[in-house]
Enzyme design. Sequence first.
Site, PDB file in Angstrom:
ATOM      1  N   GLU A   5      -0.215  -3.362   0.971  1.00  0.00           N
ATOM      2  CA  GLU A   5      -1.309  -2.461   0.604  1.00  0.00           C
ATOM      3  C   GLU A   5      -2.649  -2.964   1.137  1.00  0.00           C
ATOM      4  O   GLU A   5      -3.485  -2.179   1.598  1.00  0.00           O
ATOM      5  CB  GLU A   5      -1.342  -2.302  -0.920  1.00  0.00           C
ATOM      6  N   ASP A  23       2.939  -5.092 -11.420  1.00  0.00           N
ATOM      7  CA  ASP A  23       2.279  -4.557 -12.616  1.00  0.00           C
ATOM      8  C   ASP A  23       2.134  -5.631 -13.688  1.00  0.00           C
ATOM      9  O   ASP A  23       1.100  -5.732 -14.351  1.00  0.00           O
ATOM     10  CB  ASP A  23       3.078  -3.367 -13.156  1.00  0.00           C
ATOM     11  N   GLU A  44      -4.820   0.142 -10.140  1.00  0.00           N
ATOM     12  CA  GLU A  44      -3.637  -0.491  -9.552  1.00  0.00           C
ATOM     13  C   GLU A  44      -3.155   0.364  -8.383  1.00  0.00           C
ATOM     14  O   GLU A  44      -2.821   1.534  -8.546  1.00  0.00           O
ATOM     15  CB  GLU A  44      -2.530  -0.631 -10.603  1.00  0.00           C
TER      16      GLU A  44
END
Length: 495
Positions: free
Chosen positions: A323, A477, A293
Amino acid sequence: MWRKASAAAALLALAVGYFYHGGSELPGEILQYINLPNVQTVSQSPSSLETIISSAWETLITLPTRQWSRVAVGVNACVDVVVSGVGLLQALAVDPGSGLDHEVLHSKEDLKEAFIHYMERGAAAERFFSDSEVFQRIARAAAEYPGAKLYVGGNAALIGQKLATYSDLMVLLCGPVGPKLHELLDEQIVVPPESLQETDEFHLILEYKAGEQWGSTQAPQANRFIFSHDVSNGAMSSLETFVASLEEFEPELVVLSGLHMMEGQGRELWEERLKEAVSAISDIRKDIPIHLELASMTDKDYMNRIMQEVMPIVSSIGLNEQELLFLSQAGEGPHAELAAWKGIPDVGRVSDILLWVLEQHGRSEPSSEADLTRIHFHTLAYHILATVDGYWGNQAAAVMAGARVASSQACGLQTVDVSKVELKAPLEFYSSHTEPRQKLRLNPEQPATVWRRGNVTFHMTAVLVCKQPLRTVGLGDAISAEGLMYSELQSPQPF
Protein backbone atom coordinates in the site's frame (compact mmCIF):
# COMPACT_ATOMS: atom_id res chain seq x y z
CA MET A 1 56.56 -29.50 24.81
CA TRP A 2 57.51 -25.99 23.66
CA ARG A 3 56.09 -26.77 20.22
CA LYS A 4 52.83 -27.97 21.77
CA ALA A 5 52.53 -24.80 23.87
CA SER A 6 53.22 -22.67 20.80
CA ALA A 7 50.58 -24.53 18.81
CA ALA A 8 48.04 -24.07 21.61
CA ALA A 9 48.87 -20.35 21.78
CA ALA A 10 48.47 -20.05 18.03
CA LEU A 11 45.11 -21.78 18.12
CA LEU A 12 43.98 -19.59 20.99
CA ALA A 13 45.00 -16.53 18.99
CA LEU A 14 43.05 -17.94 16.05
CA ALA A 15 40.03 -18.42 18.30
CA VAL A 16 40.20 -14.84 19.57
CA GLY A 17 40.60 -13.56 16.03
CA TYR A 18 37.64 -15.63 14.90
CA PHE A 19 35.37 -14.03 17.51
CA TYR A 20 36.76 -10.55 16.84
CA HIS A 21 35.88 -10.79 13.17
CA GLY A 22 32.31 -11.86 13.81
CA GLY A 23 32.36 -15.66 13.91
CA SER A 24 29.38 -17.03 15.85
CA GLU A 25 30.93 -20.39 16.78
CA LEU A 26 34.41 -21.92 16.75
CA PRO A 27 35.05 -25.05 14.70
CA GLY A 28 34.78 -28.11 16.92
CA GLU A 29 38.35 -29.30 16.23
CA ILE A 30 39.82 -26.05 17.62
CA LEU A 31 37.67 -26.25 20.76
CA GLN A 32 38.71 -29.84 21.34
CA TYR A 33 42.40 -29.09 20.90
CA ILE A 34 42.62 -26.06 23.18
CA ASN A 35 40.16 -27.56 25.67
CA LEU A 36 37.88 -24.51 26.05
CA PRO A 37 34.48 -26.13 26.59
CA ASN A 38 32.82 -22.85 27.62
CA VAL A 39 33.92 -20.70 24.68
CA GLN A 40 30.69 -21.40 22.77
CA THR A 41 28.60 -19.87 25.53
CA VAL A 42 30.24 -16.50 24.82
CA SER A 43 28.77 -16.45 21.31
CA GLN A 44 25.20 -15.53 20.54
CA SER A 45 23.14 -18.36 19.14
CA PRO A 46 20.54 -17.31 16.55
CA SER A 47 17.74 -17.71 19.10
CA SER A 48 19.36 -15.45 21.71
CA LEU A 49 18.57 -12.27 19.78
CA GLU A 50 14.90 -13.26 19.66
CA THR A 51 14.97 -13.90 23.42
CA ILE A 52 16.61 -10.54 24.16
CA ILE A 53 14.12 -8.63 21.96
CA SER A 54 11.10 -10.44 23.41
CA SER A 55 12.29 -9.78 26.99
CA ALA A 56 12.95 -6.12 26.17
CA TRP A 57 9.40 -5.78 24.81
CA GLU A 58 7.97 -7.07 28.07
CA THR A 59 9.99 -4.52 30.03
CA LEU A 60 9.61 -1.50 27.74
CA ILE A 61 6.03 -1.75 26.45
CA THR A 62 3.92 0.31 28.83
CA LEU A 63 0.45 1.75 28.36
CA PRO A 64 0.20 5.54 28.15
CA THR A 65 -0.85 7.67 31.14
CA ARG A 66 -4.09 8.66 29.41
CA GLN A 67 -5.85 5.75 27.72
CA TRP A 68 -8.85 5.73 25.41
CA SER A 69 -12.13 4.77 27.11
CA ARG A 70 -14.51 5.02 24.09
CA VAL A 71 -13.51 4.20 20.51
CA ALA A 72 -15.87 4.19 17.51
CA VAL A 73 -14.94 1.90 14.60
CA GLY A 74 -16.46 1.67 11.09
CA VAL A 75 -17.44 0.84 8.47
CA ASN A 76 -16.51 -2.43 6.71
CA ALA A 77 -17.60 -5.66 8.38
CA CYS A 78 -18.23 -9.16 7.09
CA VAL A 79 -17.74 -12.87 7.75
CA ASP A 80 -14.38 -14.21 6.57
CA VAL A 81 -14.31 -17.73 5.15
CA VAL A 82 -10.67 -18.81 5.52
CA VAL A 83 -9.58 -21.71 3.36
CA SER A 84 -6.53 -23.19 1.65
CA GLY A 85 -6.15 -21.24 -1.61
CA VAL A 86 -4.56 -24.08 -3.56
CA GLY A 87 -7.02 -26.59 -2.11
CA LEU A 88 -10.09 -24.53 -3.03
CA LEU A 89 -8.89 -23.82 -6.57
CA GLN A 90 -8.21 -27.53 -7.07
CA ALA A 91 -11.71 -28.30 -5.76
CA LEU A 92 -13.07 -25.80 -8.32
CA ALA A 93 -11.34 -27.91 -11.04
CA VAL A 94 -9.00 -25.04 -11.98
CA ASP A 95 -5.61 -26.02 -13.39
CA PRO A 96 -2.43 -24.21 -12.34
CA GLY A 97 -0.77 -21.95 -14.87
CA SER A 98 0.88 -18.56 -15.10
CA GLY A 99 -0.03 -15.57 -12.96
CA LEU A 100 -1.60 -12.33 -14.14
CA ASP A 101 -2.94 -9.48 -12.03
CA HIS A 102 -6.54 -8.31 -12.53
CA GLU A 103 -7.95 -5.12 -11.02
CA VAL A 104 -11.42 -6.73 -10.94
CA LEU A 105 -12.14 -10.48 -11.11
CA HIS A 106 -14.81 -11.57 -13.60
CA SER A 107 -14.33 -15.37 -13.63
CA LYS A 108 -12.68 -18.39 -12.02
CA GLU A 109 -9.86 -18.01 -14.56
CA ASP A 110 -9.24 -14.40 -13.43
CA LEU A 111 -9.25 -15.60 -9.82
CA LYS A 112 -6.68 -18.31 -10.54
CA GLU A 113 -4.35 -15.95 -12.42
CA ALA A 114 -4.49 -13.20 -9.78
CA PHE A 115 -4.00 -15.73 -6.97
CA ILE A 116 -0.88 -17.16 -8.66
CA HIS A 117 0.43 -13.64 -9.41
CA TYR A 118 0.45 -12.77 -5.71
CA MET A 119 1.30 -16.24 -4.39
CA GLU A 120 4.60 -16.33 -6.32
CA ARG A 121 5.47 -12.95 -4.74
CA GLY A 122 4.29 -13.90 -1.25
CA ALA A 123 2.23 -10.71 -1.23
CA ALA A 124 -1.23 -9.93 0.15
CA ALA A 125 -3.96 -8.56 -2.13
CA GLU A 126 -7.71 -7.93 -2.15
CA ARG A 127 -9.98 -7.89 -5.20
CA PHE A 128 -13.67 -7.43 -6.08
CA PHE A 129 -15.43 -10.31 -7.86
CA SER A 130 -17.95 -8.79 -10.29
CA ASP A 131 -20.21 -11.79 -11.04
CA SER A 132 -22.61 -12.32 -8.13
CA GLU A 133 -23.80 -15.81 -9.18
CA VAL A 134 -20.31 -17.20 -9.78
CA PHE A 135 -19.12 -15.69 -6.51
CA GLN A 136 -21.99 -17.33 -4.57
CA ARG A 137 -21.07 -20.74 -6.05
CA ILE A 138 -17.41 -20.27 -5.10
CA ALA A 139 -18.44 -19.07 -1.60
CA ARG A 140 -20.56 -22.20 -1.05
CA ALA A 141 -17.69 -24.42 -2.17
CA ALA A 142 -15.33 -22.55 0.18
CA ALA A 143 -17.66 -22.84 3.20
CA GLU A 144 -18.02 -26.61 2.57
CA TYR A 145 -14.30 -27.22 1.94
CA PRO A 146 -12.71 -29.45 4.65
CA GLY A 147 -10.97 -27.32 7.25
CA ALA A 148 -12.65 -24.05 6.21
CA LYS A 149 -13.15 -21.67 9.13
CA LEU A 150 -15.55 -18.75 9.67
CA TYR A 151 -14.28 -15.65 11.44
CA VAL A 152 -15.12 -12.00 12.06
CA GLY A 153 -13.96 -10.14 8.94
CA GLY A 154 -13.59 -6.64 7.54
CA ASN A 155 -10.96 -4.19 8.81
CA ALA A 156 -13.39 -2.29 11.03
CA ALA A 157 -14.85 -5.39 12.69
CA LEU A 158 -11.38 -6.92 13.17
CA ILE A 159 -10.02 -3.72 14.72
CA GLY A 160 -13.15 -3.58 16.91
CA GLN A 161 -12.58 -7.19 18.04
CA LYS A 162 -8.96 -6.45 18.95
CA LEU A 163 -9.88 -3.28 20.86
CA ALA A 164 -12.58 -5.20 22.73
CA THR A 165 -9.90 -7.35 24.38
CA TYR A 166 -9.28 -4.32 26.63
CA SER A 167 -11.94 -4.70 29.30
CA ASP A 168 -12.06 -0.99 30.26
CA LEU A 169 -12.68 0.13 26.68
CA MET A 170 -16.14 0.62 25.16
CA VAL A 171 -16.21 -0.06 21.40
CA LEU A 172 -18.90 1.05 18.94
CA LEU A 173 -18.95 -0.83 15.61
CA CYS A 174 -20.89 0.38 12.59
CA GLY A 175 -21.03 -1.69 9.43
CA PRO A 176 -23.22 -4.27 7.67
CA VAL A 177 -23.66 -6.75 10.55
CA GLY A 178 -25.60 -9.89 9.63
CA PRO A 179 -26.73 -12.64 12.04
CA LYS A 180 -23.56 -14.78 11.77
CA LEU A 181 -21.25 -11.81 12.25
CA HIS A 182 -23.30 -10.56 15.21
CA GLU A 183 -22.93 -14.00 16.81
CA LEU A 184 -19.13 -13.93 16.29
CA LEU A 185 -18.58 -10.41 17.68
CA ASP A 186 -17.31 -9.81 21.21
CA GLU A 187 -20.12 -9.07 23.68
CA GLN A 188 -18.37 -5.83 24.64
CA ILE A 189 -18.94 -4.36 21.15
CA VAL A 190 -21.95 -2.07 20.75
CA VAL A 191 -23.71 -2.33 17.36
CA PRO A 192 -26.33 0.35 16.55
CA PRO A 193 -29.68 -1.17 15.45
CA GLU A 194 -29.34 0.66 12.11
CA SER A 195 -26.25 -1.45 11.32
CA LEU A 196 -28.02 -4.80 11.67
CA GLN A 197 -29.09 -6.55 8.45
CA GLU A 198 -30.79 -9.85 7.57
CA THR A 199 -27.92 -11.41 5.60
CA ASP A 200 -24.16 -11.49 6.05
CA GLU A 201 -21.53 -10.29 3.63
CA PHE A 202 -18.97 -13.05 3.01
CA HIS A 203 -15.32 -12.56 2.06
CA LEU A 204 -13.18 -15.47 0.88
CA ILE A 205 -9.60 -15.61 2.16
CA LEU A 206 -7.36 -17.97 0.23
CA GLU A 207 -4.32 -18.68 2.38
CA TYR A 208 -1.01 -20.24 1.38
CA LYS A 209 2.00 -21.33 3.42
CA ALA A 210 5.67 -20.46 2.99
CA GLY A 211 7.15 -22.89 0.47
CA GLU A 212 3.73 -24.17 -0.66
CA GLN A 213 3.74 -25.19 -4.32
CA TRP A 214 1.08 -25.31 -7.03
CA GLY A 215 2.24 -26.23 -10.48
CA SER A 216 5.44 -24.24 -11.10
CA THR A 217 4.53 -21.59 -8.51
CA GLN A 218 6.11 -21.63 -5.04
CA ALA A 219 5.22 -19.14 -2.29
CA PRO A 220 8.31 -17.42 -0.80
CA GLN A 221 6.38 -16.66 2.40
CA ALA A 222 2.96 -17.23 3.93
CA ASN A 223 0.21 -14.79 2.97
CA ARG A 224 -3.35 -14.63 1.62
CA PHE A 225 -5.48 -13.49 -1.31
CA ILE A 226 -8.88 -11.97 -0.46
CA PHE A 227 -11.87 -11.51 -2.77
CA SER A 228 -15.59 -10.80 -2.43
CA HIS A 229 -18.75 -9.61 -4.11
CA ASP A 230 -19.66 -7.19 -1.37
CA VAL A 231 -22.08 -4.43 -2.34
CA SER A 232 -22.84 -3.05 1.16
CA ASN A 233 -19.19 -2.61 2.08
CA GLY A 234 -18.33 -1.70 -1.50
CA ALA A 235 -20.53 1.40 -1.29
CA MET A 236 -19.58 2.13 2.35
CA SER A 237 -23.33 2.20 2.92
CA SER A 238 -22.92 2.43 6.72
CA LEU A 239 -20.78 5.57 6.70
CA GLU A 240 -23.54 8.12 7.32
CA THR A 241 -25.04 5.89 10.05
CA PHE A 242 -21.58 5.71 11.60
CA VAL A 243 -21.02 9.46 11.64
CA ALA A 244 -24.56 10.12 12.93
CA SER A 245 -24.02 7.69 15.84
CA LEU A 246 -20.88 9.50 17.05
CA GLU A 247 -22.80 12.38 18.63
CA GLU A 248 -24.54 10.07 21.11
CA PHE A 249 -21.58 7.72 21.64
CA GLU A 250 -19.04 10.55 22.20
CA PRO A 251 -15.85 8.65 21.25
CA GLU A 252 -12.35 9.84 22.11
CA LEU A 253 -10.98 8.18 18.97
CA VAL A 254 -12.54 7.25 15.61
CA VAL A 255 -11.13 4.43 13.48
CA LEU A 256 -12.25 4.40 9.85
CA SER A 257 -11.71 1.75 7.17
CA GLY A 258 -13.34 0.39 4.03
CA LEU A 259 -12.42 3.03 1.45
CA HIS A 260 -10.60 0.39 -0.60
CA MET A 261 -13.88 -1.53 -1.03
CA MET A 262 -15.35 1.26 -3.19
CA GLU A 263 -12.68 0.85 -5.86
CA GLY A 264 -14.37 -2.20 -7.40
CA GLN A 265 -17.63 -0.28 -7.95
CA GLY A 266 -16.31 1.58 -10.99
CA ARG A 267 -15.13 5.16 -11.43
CA GLU A 268 -18.55 6.77 -11.81
CA LEU A 269 -19.81 5.32 -8.53
CA TRP A 270 -16.66 5.85 -6.48
CA GLU A 271 -16.20 9.44 -7.63
CA GLU A 272 -19.63 10.41 -6.33
CA ARG A 273 -19.44 8.27 -3.21
CA LEU A 274 -15.99 9.55 -2.28
CA LYS A 275 -17.30 13.13 -2.29
CA GLU A 276 -20.06 12.07 0.10
CA ALA A 277 -17.54 10.18 2.26
CA VAL A 278 -15.27 13.26 2.52
CA SER A 279 -18.30 15.35 3.49
CA ALA A 280 -19.34 12.81 6.16
CA ILE A 281 -15.81 12.55 7.61
CA SER A 282 -15.58 16.35 7.71
CA ASP A 283 -18.67 16.37 9.94
CA ILE A 284 -16.78 14.55 12.72
CA ARG A 285 -15.82 16.92 15.53
CA LYS A 286 -12.37 18.42 14.99
CA ASP A 287 -11.15 17.55 18.49
CA ILE A 288 -11.62 13.80 17.86
CA PRO A 289 -8.60 12.15 16.18
CA ILE A 290 -9.42 9.89 13.22
CA HIS A 291 -7.30 6.88 12.21
CA LEU A 292 -7.72 5.65 8.61
CA GLU A 293 -6.79 2.02 7.89
CA LEU A 294 -5.82 1.49 4.26
CA ALA A 295 -5.86 -1.77 2.28
CA SER A 296 -4.86 -3.13 -1.11
CA MET A 297 -5.83 -0.98 -4.12
CA THR A 298 -4.97 -0.97 -7.84
CA ASP A 299 -6.52 2.22 -9.30
CA LYS A 300 -3.94 5.02 -9.19
CA ASP A 301 -6.55 7.73 -9.82
CA TYR A 302 -8.63 6.49 -6.89
CA MET A 303 -5.57 6.27 -4.64
CA ASN A 304 -4.61 9.80 -5.65
CA ARG A 305 -8.05 11.13 -4.76
CA ILE A 306 -7.81 9.48 -1.32
CA MET A 307 -4.39 11.09 -0.83
CA GLN A 308 -5.60 14.51 -1.89
CA GLU A 309 -9.03 14.56 -0.24
CA VAL A 310 -9.12 12.05 2.66
CA MET A 311 -5.62 11.90 4.12
CA PRO A 312 -5.45 15.61 4.99
CA ILE A 313 -8.65 15.33 7.07
CA VAL A 314 -7.59 12.31 9.17
CA SER A 315 -5.03 12.30 11.98
CA SER A 316 -3.39 8.91 11.47
CA ILE A 317 -3.12 6.19 8.84
CA GLY A 318 -2.10 2.52 8.91
CA LEU A 319 -0.74 0.65 5.90
CA ASN A 320 1.61 -2.12 4.71
CA GLU A 321 4.47 -2.21 2.21
CA GLN A 322 2.37 -2.81 -0.93
CA GLU A 323 0.00 0.00 0.00
CA LEU A 324 2.86 2.39 0.79
CA LEU A 325 4.66 1.79 -2.51
CA PHE A 326 1.40 2.02 -4.50
CA LEU A 327 0.62 5.30 -2.74
CA SER A 328 4.00 6.67 -3.88
CA GLN A 329 3.50 5.34 -7.42
CA ALA A 330 0.06 6.96 -7.61
CA GLY A 331 1.40 10.32 -6.40
CA GLU A 332 4.75 10.11 -8.22
CA GLY A 333 6.57 10.23 -4.91
CA PRO A 334 9.98 8.84 -3.84
CA HIS A 335 10.99 5.48 -5.35
CA ALA A 336 7.85 5.38 -7.50
CA GLU A 337 9.98 3.78 -10.22
CA LEU A 338 10.09 0.52 -8.22
CA ALA A 339 7.66 -2.02 -9.67
CA ALA A 340 7.60 -3.91 -6.36
CA TRP A 341 9.74 -4.44 -3.27
CA LYS A 342 12.43 -7.08 -3.61
CA GLY A 343 12.56 -9.09 -0.41
CA ILE A 344 12.42 -7.10 2.82
CA PRO A 345 11.59 -3.45 1.97
CA ASP A 346 14.60 -1.16 2.37
CA VAL A 347 14.20 0.90 5.57
CA GLY A 348 15.70 4.02 3.96
CA ARG A 349 13.27 3.91 1.03
CA VAL A 350 10.31 3.34 3.36
CA SER A 351 11.46 6.28 5.49
CA ASP A 352 11.68 8.50 2.38
CA ILE A 353 8.10 7.71 1.34
CA LEU A 354 6.69 8.13 4.86
CA LEU A 355 8.35 11.55 5.15
CA TRP A 356 7.01 12.54 1.72
CA VAL A 357 3.43 11.61 2.71
CA LEU A 358 3.62 13.69 5.90
CA GLU A 359 5.19 16.63 4.05
CA GLN A 360 2.77 16.55 1.10
CA HIS A 361 -0.48 15.53 2.83
CA GLY A 362 0.17 16.01 6.55
CA ARG A 363 0.98 18.69 9.09
CA SER A 364 4.77 18.45 8.98
CA GLU A 365 4.83 22.26 9.14
CA PRO A 366 2.81 24.28 11.69
CA SER A 367 1.40 26.44 8.89
CA SER A 368 -0.22 23.42 7.21
CA GLU A 369 -4.01 23.05 7.38
CA ALA A 370 -3.80 19.24 7.13
CA ASP A 371 -4.57 17.04 10.13
CA LEU A 372 -2.37 14.01 9.34
CA THR A 373 0.40 13.66 11.94
CA ARG A 374 0.95 9.91 12.31
CA ILE A 375 1.64 6.93 10.01
CA HIS A 376 1.88 3.33 11.25
CA PHE A 377 3.74 1.26 8.65
CA HIS A 378 4.02 -2.51 8.94
CA THR A 379 5.77 -5.17 6.90
CA LEU A 380 6.64 -8.77 7.73
CA ALA A 381 10.10 -8.10 9.22
CA TYR A 382 9.70 -4.70 10.91
CA HIS A 383 7.34 -1.81 11.73
CA ILE A 384 7.84 1.97 11.67
CA LEU A 385 5.80 4.70 13.34
CA ALA A 386 6.40 8.13 11.78
CA THR A 387 4.92 11.06 13.71
CA VAL A 388 5.04 14.82 13.44
CA ASP A 389 6.70 16.17 16.59
CA GLY A 390 4.40 17.52 19.29
CA TYR A 391 1.24 15.49 18.64
CA TRP A 392 1.73 11.88 19.80
CA GLY A 393 3.38 10.29 22.83
CA ASN A 394 4.42 6.78 23.86
CA GLN A 395 5.25 5.86 20.25
CA ALA A 396 8.23 3.62 21.08
CA ALA A 397 5.91 1.45 23.19
CA ALA A 398 3.20 1.67 20.50
CA VAL A 399 5.41 0.40 17.67
CA MET A 400 6.82 -2.40 19.85
CA ALA A 401 3.30 -3.38 20.97
CA GLY A 402 2.25 -3.66 17.33
CA ALA A 403 5.23 -5.88 16.55
CA ARG A 404 4.62 -8.04 19.62
CA VAL A 405 1.01 -8.75 18.65
CA ALA A 406 2.13 -9.60 15.09
CA SER A 407 4.62 -12.12 16.50
CA SER A 408 2.15 -13.79 18.86
CA GLN A 409 -1.06 -13.68 16.80
CA ALA A 410 0.54 -15.10 13.64
CA CYS A 411 1.54 -18.16 15.69
CA GLY A 412 -1.95 -18.39 17.21
CA LEU A 413 -0.67 -17.57 20.69
CA GLN A 414 -1.41 -14.99 23.38
CA THR A 415 2.27 -14.34 24.04
CA VAL A 416 5.50 -14.60 22.04
CA ASP A 417 7.13 -18.05 22.02
CA VAL A 418 10.77 -17.44 21.05
CA SER A 419 11.16 -21.03 19.85
CA LYS A 420 8.54 -20.40 17.15
CA VAL A 421 9.77 -17.07 15.79
CA GLU A 422 12.82 -15.73 13.98
CA LEU A 423 14.43 -12.35 13.44
CA LYS A 424 14.39 -11.24 9.79
CA ALA A 425 14.81 -7.48 10.20
CA PRO A 426 18.08 -5.89 9.05
CA LEU A 427 20.51 -5.33 11.92
CA GLU A 428 21.98 -2.29 10.14
CA PHE A 429 20.14 0.15 7.90
CA TYR A 430 20.03 3.78 6.79
CA SER A 431 17.57 6.55 7.70
CA SER A 432 17.20 7.42 4.01
CA HIS A 433 18.05 5.86 0.66
CA THR A 434 19.64 9.12 -0.48
CA GLU A 435 22.00 11.59 1.18
CA PRO A 436 22.09 12.99 3.79
CA ARG A 437 21.49 9.79 5.66
CA GLN A 438 22.32 8.27 8.99
CA LYS A 439 23.59 4.72 9.52
CA LEU A 440 21.53 3.04 12.22
CA ARG A 441 21.71 -0.26 14.09
CA LEU A 442 19.13 -2.45 15.78
CA ASN A 443 19.88 -2.81 19.49
CA PRO A 444 18.10 -5.97 20.76
CA GLU A 445 18.08 -4.65 24.34
CA GLN A 446 16.45 -1.37 23.23
CA PRO A 447 14.55 -2.63 20.18
CA ALA A 448 12.94 0.68 19.20
CA THR A 449 15.41 2.55 16.98
CA VAL A 450 14.67 6.28 16.77
CA TRP A 451 15.71 8.92 14.23
CA ARG A 452 14.46 12.34 13.13
CA ARG A 453 14.08 14.03 9.76
CA GLY A 454 12.95 17.64 10.00
CA ASN A 455 9.85 17.78 12.24
CA VAL A 456 9.16 14.04 11.90
CA THR A 457 10.34 11.36 14.33
CA PHE A 458 10.63 7.71 13.26
CA HIS A 459 10.35 4.75 15.65
CA MET A 460 11.31 1.39 14.15
CA THR A 461 11.26 -2.08 15.70
CA ALA A 462 11.89 -5.58 14.42
CA VAL A 463 9.14 -8.17 14.22
CA LEU A 464 9.87 -11.68 15.48
CA VAL A 465 8.43 -13.49 12.48
CA CYS A 466 6.39 -16.62 13.15
CA LYS A 467 8.12 -19.59 11.43
CA GLN A 468 4.88 -21.46 10.80
CA PRO A 469 2.02 -18.94 10.89
CA LEU A 470 -1.43 -20.35 11.59
CA ARG A 471 -3.41 -17.37 10.32
CA THR A 472 -2.28 -14.22 8.52
CA VAL A 473 -5.70 -12.57 8.01
CA GLY A 474 -6.32 -9.56 10.22
CA LEU A 475 -2.70 -9.16 11.33
CA GLY A 476 -2.48 -5.63 9.94
CA ASP A 477 -5.69 -4.68 11.74
CA ALA A 478 -4.44 -6.14 15.03
CA ILE A 479 -1.14 -4.29 14.60
CA SER A 480 -2.88 -0.94 14.00
CA ALA A 481 -5.36 -1.49 16.86
CA GLU A 482 -2.59 -2.37 19.31
CA GLY A 483 -0.49 0.58 18.16
CA LEU A 484 -3.42 2.91 18.75
CA MET A 485 -4.11 1.47 22.21
CA TYR A 486 -0.54 2.33 23.25
CA SER A 487 -0.60 5.78 21.64
CA GLU A 488 -1.40 8.98 23.45
CA LEU A 489 -2.33 12.44 22.26
CA GLN A 490 0.26 14.74 23.78
CA SER A 491 -2.16 17.64 24.03
CA PRO A 492 -5.84 18.18 23.14
CA GLN A 493 -4.99 20.34 20.11
CA PRO A 494 -7.72 20.41 17.47
CA PHE A 495 -6.95 18.16 14.52
